[in-house]
Design an enzyme around this catalytic site. Structure first.
Site, short mmCIF file in Angstrom:
data_model
loop_
_atom_site.label_atom_id
_atom_site.label_comp_id
_atom_site.label_asym_id
_atom_site.label_seq_id
_atom_site.Cartn_x
_atom_site.Cartn_y
_atom_site.Cartn_z
N ARG A 222 0.87 -1.18 0.00
CA ARG A 222 0.00 0.00 0.00
C ARG A 222 0.91 1.23 0.00
NH1 ARG A 222 -3.39 -2.80 -1.61
NH2 ARG A 222 -5.43 -3.26 -0.72
N GLU A 250 -3.50 7.53 -3.52
CA GLU A 250 -4.16 7.06 -4.75
C GLU A 250 -5.64 7.44 -4.70
OE1 GLU A 250 -3.80 2.81 -5.23
OE2 GLU A 250 -1.64 2.89 -5.00
N HIS A 267 -0.92 0.48 -9.44
CA HIS A 267 -1.53 -0.47 -8.49
C HIS A 267 -2.16 -1.66 -9.23
CE1 HIS A 267 -3.88 -0.89 -4.43
NE2 HIS A 267 -3.58 -2.07 -4.95
N1 LIG Z 1 -0.32 -4.04 -5.24
C1 LIG Z 1 -1.26 -4.94 -5.29
O1 LIG Z 1 -1.88 -5.13 -6.32
C2 LIG Z 1 -1.57 -5.77 -4.08
C3 LIG Z 1 -1.33 -5.29 -2.82
N2 LIG Z 1 -1.59 -6.06 -1.72
C4 LIG Z 1 -1.30 -5.51 -0.40
O2 LIG Z 1 -0.29 -6.31 0.19
C5 LIG Z 1 -0.64 -6.59 1.53
C6 LIG Z 1 -0.06 -7.92 1.94
O3 LIG Z 1 -0.71 -8.96 1.22
P1 LIG Z 1 -0.57 -10.49 1.68
O4 LIG Z 1 0.85 -10.87 1.68
O5 LIG Z 1 -1.48 -11.28 0.83
O6 LIG Z 1 -1.12 -10.41 3.15
P2 LIG Z 1 -0.91 -11.44 4.34
O7 LIG Z 1 -1.91 -11.08 5.36
O8 LIG Z 1 -0.89 -12.83 3.82
O9 LIG Z 1 0.56 -11.11 4.88
C7 LIG Z 1 0.91 -9.90 5.50
C8 LIG Z 1 2.07 -10.19 6.45
O10 LIG Z 1 2.55 -8.94 6.94
C9 LIG Z 1 2.93 -9.16 8.30
N3 LIG Z 1 3.01 -7.88 9.01
C10 LIG Z 1 2.01 -7.17 9.57
N4 LIG Z 1 2.51 -6.06 10.14
C11 LIG Z 1 3.84 -6.07 9.95
C12 LIG Z 1 4.89 -5.19 10.30
N5 LIG Z 1 4.67 -4.06 11.00
N6 LIG Z 1 6.15 -5.51 9.91
C13 LIG Z 1 6.40 -6.64 9.21
N7 LIG Z 1 5.44 -7.53 8.87
C14 LIG Z 1 4.17 -7.24 9.23
C15 LIG Z 1 1.86 -10.09 8.83
O11 LIG Z 1 2.29 -10.76 10.01
C16 LIG Z 1 1.67 -11.03 7.66
O12 LIG Z 1 2.50 -12.17 7.75
C17 LIG Z 1 -2.19 -6.55 1.55
O13 LIG Z 1 -2.69 -6.22 2.82
C18 LIG Z 1 -2.51 -5.50 0.53
O14 LIG Z 1 -2.62 -4.25 1.16
C19 LIG Z 1 -2.06 -7.33 -1.85
C20 LIG Z 1 -2.31 -7.86 -3.08
C21 LIG Z 1 -2.14 -7.09 -4.29
O1 LIG Z 2 -5.84 -7.37 -3.28
C1 LIG Z 2 -5.44 -6.24 -2.95
O2 LIG Z 2 -5.31 -5.89 -1.77
C2 LIG Z 2 -5.11 -5.28 -3.99
O3 LIG Z 2 -4.38 -4.37 -3.78
C3 LIG Z 2 -5.75 -5.50 -5.30
O4 LIG Z 2 -5.00 -6.23 -6.17
C4 LIG Z 2 -6.08 -4.15 -5.88
O5 LIG Z 2 -7.22 -4.24 -6.59
P1 LIG Z 2 -8.41 -3.20 -6.53
O6 LIG Z 2 -9.44 -3.79 -5.65
O7 LIG Z 2 -7.92 -1.92 -6.00
O8 LIG Z 2 -8.88 -3.14 -7.93
#
Ligand SMILES: NC(=O)C1=CN([C@@H]2O[C@H](COP(=O)(O)OP(=O)(O)OC[C@H]3O[C@@H](n4cnc5c(N)ncnc54)[C@H](O)[C@@H]3O)[C@@H](O)[C@H]2O)C=CC1
Ligand SMILES: O=C(O)C(=O)[C@H](O)COP(=O)(O)O
Length: 388
Positions: A222, A250, A267
Site C-alpha cells: 500500500r 491514490e 496499483h
Molecule cells: N499491489 C497490489 O496489487 C496488491 C497489494 N496487496 C497488499 O499487500 C498486503 C499484503 O498482502 P498479503 O501478503 O497477501 O497479506 P498477508 O496477510 O498474507 O501477509 C501480511 C504479512 O505482513 C505481516 N506484518 C504485519 N505487520 C507487519 C509489520 N509491522 N512488519 C512486518 N510484517 C508485518 C503479517 O504478520 C503477515 O504475515 C495486503 O494487505 C494488501 O494491502 C495485496 C495484493 C495485491
Molecule cells: O488485493 C489487494 O489488496 C489489492 O491491492 C488489489 O490487487 C487491488 O485491486 P483493486 O481492488 O484496488 O482493484
C-alpha cells in the site's frame, strides 16, 4: 436465461451488486439471482437500496454512510487481500456477513516483483544472483515473491515481527537493521494505521536516510507504507532505485515522484487475470457457504480462457537473460510503466488505467517445453512459476 431458470427452479432470487472489474462475477452469480454491475468508486443510492449481496474492490469504501443506504444488505465480499476499505465493526454490528480473498493474487504479486526486478537488472546490466533481498511481511504475497527471487539465486530473508512473535517459522528472519542494508527491499505488509505493528510510514525520513543509492526499494503493498513526501525528498537529494506499484493518496499521486521512479505502475501488481478470477471463485465459495446454496459451483475452467496451447520452447541454458526474456514476453511491464507516465499523473487517468487494464496471465498459463533439464533446473523453473 440462467436467471429465469433459477427462478423456475425455486432458487432464492437475490439481488447482487458487483463492481464491473470482478471478472466472471456476472456469469457465476446470475444463477443465484439478479446481478447488477456498477462502475466507478461508489455504487448509486438506487442500486444500494435493493442490494442483498455487495461485491467490491478496494476502491469502494464500505462505511457507515454506504451501509445506511443499503438496508437490505446481508453480505459484503471484497475481491482483494487488503480490507482497510471495509468497516468491519459496522458490518458486525448489523449482522452482515463478510469475506475477502486472502492469497488470491499472491502469485500475481510475486510475478510482478520478479518481472520488475529482471527488467531493471537487464536494463542496468546487473547480476541478481547472490544479492541480498529483504521481504518485509512474510504472508502470502511476501512468500510468493521470496520463493521466486530465491530461485534466481538471490539470498532471501524475511522481516515479520507479528509472525515471529507467534513462533511461526519463515525460512530465515532478519532484523530491521539487516532489512535496511539489503540490496533489494520488497514491501508486503498490510496498511495498519496504529498499534504495535503500525505500517503507515514504516519507511519515512529516518529510515530512507539510512539507505544507500545502490539499493532497490519495491512497494507493491500500500502506498502509505512509505511516506511519499519523504521519498520524494530522498529522490531529489540522493536517488534510490525505486519500483512503485502503489502510491500514497491514490488515485491522486504525488506527481513529481513519478519522474524519480525506475519502474512505475498504477496499483496493478495483483491484476493477473488468474488472480482476479481466483478472487471471484473465493467470493462465490464464501457466499455459497453463507447462504447454504445447493446448486453446483460454476465450471470455472470452462469460463476462464486457457492459454496452455501457447507454449514456449526452451533450448538454451537457463541464465538470467533467458528468464528475463520469458518473464517480459509474458508480462511486458515497460508497457505499464509507459502508460503510467502518460496517463497516471491525475486521478482520472490513474483510475482509467486500472479499469481498462488488459488481461494479463500468470506464467503458469503457458507451457514451457524443455528437452534437457537437470532436476535442479526443473525445480528452479517451477519455483519461478513456470508450468513444465
Ligand atoms: N499491489 C497490489 O496489487 C496488491 C497489494 N496487496 C497488499 O499487500 C498486503 C499484503 O498482502 P498479503 O501478503 O497477501 O497479506 P498477508 O496477510 O498474507 O501477509 C501480511 C504479512 O505482513 C505481516 N506484518 C504485519 N505487520 C507487519 C509489520 N509491522 N512488519 C512486518 N510484517 C508485518 C503479517 O504478520 C503477515 O504475515 C495486503 O494487505 C494488501 O494491502 C495485496 C495484493 C495485491
Ligand atoms: O488485493 C489487494 O489488496 C489489492 O491491492 C488489489 O490487487 C487491488 O485491486 P483493486 O481492488 O484496488 O482493484
Amino acid at each position: 436465461m440462467q436467471f429465469r431458470q433459477a427462478v423456475q427452479n425455486g432458487a432464492g432470487v437475490m439481488n447482487f451488486l458487483v463492481d464491473e472489474n470482478i471478472p466472471l462475477a456476472h456469469e457465476a452469480f446470475n444463477v443465484q439471482g439478479r446481478v447488477t454491475v456498477f462502475s466507478g468508486r461508489q455504487p448509486s443510492i438506487q442500486d444500494l437500496a435493493e442490494t442483498e449481496v455487495l461485491l467490491v474492490r478496494s476502491v469502494t469504501q464500505v462505511n457507515q454512510q454506504l451501509l445506511q443506504q443499503a438496508s437490505k444488505l446481508k453480505f459484503v465480499g471484497t475481491a482483494t487481500i487488503g480490507t482497510e476499505h471495509v468497516d468491519m465493526e459496522a458490518l458486525q454490528q448489523r449482522g452482515i456477513g463478510f469475506a475477502s480473498a486472502p492469497g488470491a493474487n499472491a502469485d500475481s504479486v510475486g510475478e510482478y516483483v520478479l518481472t520488475a526486478l529482471l527488467a531493471l537488472a537487464e536494463q542496468q546490466s546487473w547480476q541478481l544472483a547472490g544479492r541480498r533481498v529483504a521481504i518485509v511481511g512474510a504472508g502470502n504475497t511476501g512468500i510468493a515473491t521470496g520463493k521466486r527471487l530465491s530461485a534466481l539465486g538471490m539470498q532471501v530473508g524475511y522481516y515479520d515481527p507479528p509472525l515471529q512473535e507467534q513462533g511461526k517459522q519463515a525460512a530465515s528472519y532478519m532484523t530491521w537493521a539487516e532489512v535496511l542494508q539489503a540490496d533489494v527491499i520488497s514491501l508486503h505488509v498490510p496498511l495498519q494505521n496504529n498499534g504495535r505493528y503500525k505500517t503507515r510510514h514504516l519507511l519515512a525520513h529516518k529510515e530512507l536516510a539510512q539507505l544507500g543509492s545502490s539499493q532497490v526499494l519495491i512497494n507493491a503493498s500500500r502506498g502509505a507504507v512509505i511516506n511519499n513526501q519523504a521519498l520524494l525528498q530522498r529522490q531529489q537529494e540522493k536517488p534510490l532505485w525505486l519500483i512503485l506499484d502503489v502510491w500514497e493518496g491514490e488515485p491522486q499521486i504525488l506527481q513529481p515522484l513519478l519522474e524519480k521512479v525506475a519502474i512505475a505502475t498504477p496499483h496493478i501488481a495483483g491484476y493477473s487475470l488468474n488472480g482476479k478470477v481466483r478472487a471471484t471463485q473465493m467470493l462465490y465459495q464464501a457466499c455459497s457457504r453463507y447462504f447454504a446454496w445447493q446448486q453446483a459451483a460454476p465450471d470455472w475452467q470452462k469460463l476462464m480462457p486457457d492459454l496452455r496451447a501457447e507454449s514456449w520452447h526452451c533450448d538454451s541454458t537457463l541464465n538470467q537473460q533467458q528468464l528475463a526474456h520469458w518473464a517480459l514476453e509474458n508480462y511486458p511491464i515497460w508497457r505499464d510503466d509507459r502508460k503510467m507516465r502518460e496517463r497516471g499523473v491525475d486521478a482520472q487517468g490513474f483510475d482509467a488505467l486500472r479499469k481498462e487494464y488488459p488481461p494479463r496471465y500468470e506464467l503458469m498459463s503457458r507451457h514451457l517445453e524443455c528437452d534437457r533439464l537437470s532436476d535442479d533446473e526443473r525445480e528452479r523453473l517451477q519455483q519461478l512459476g513456470f508450468n513444465l
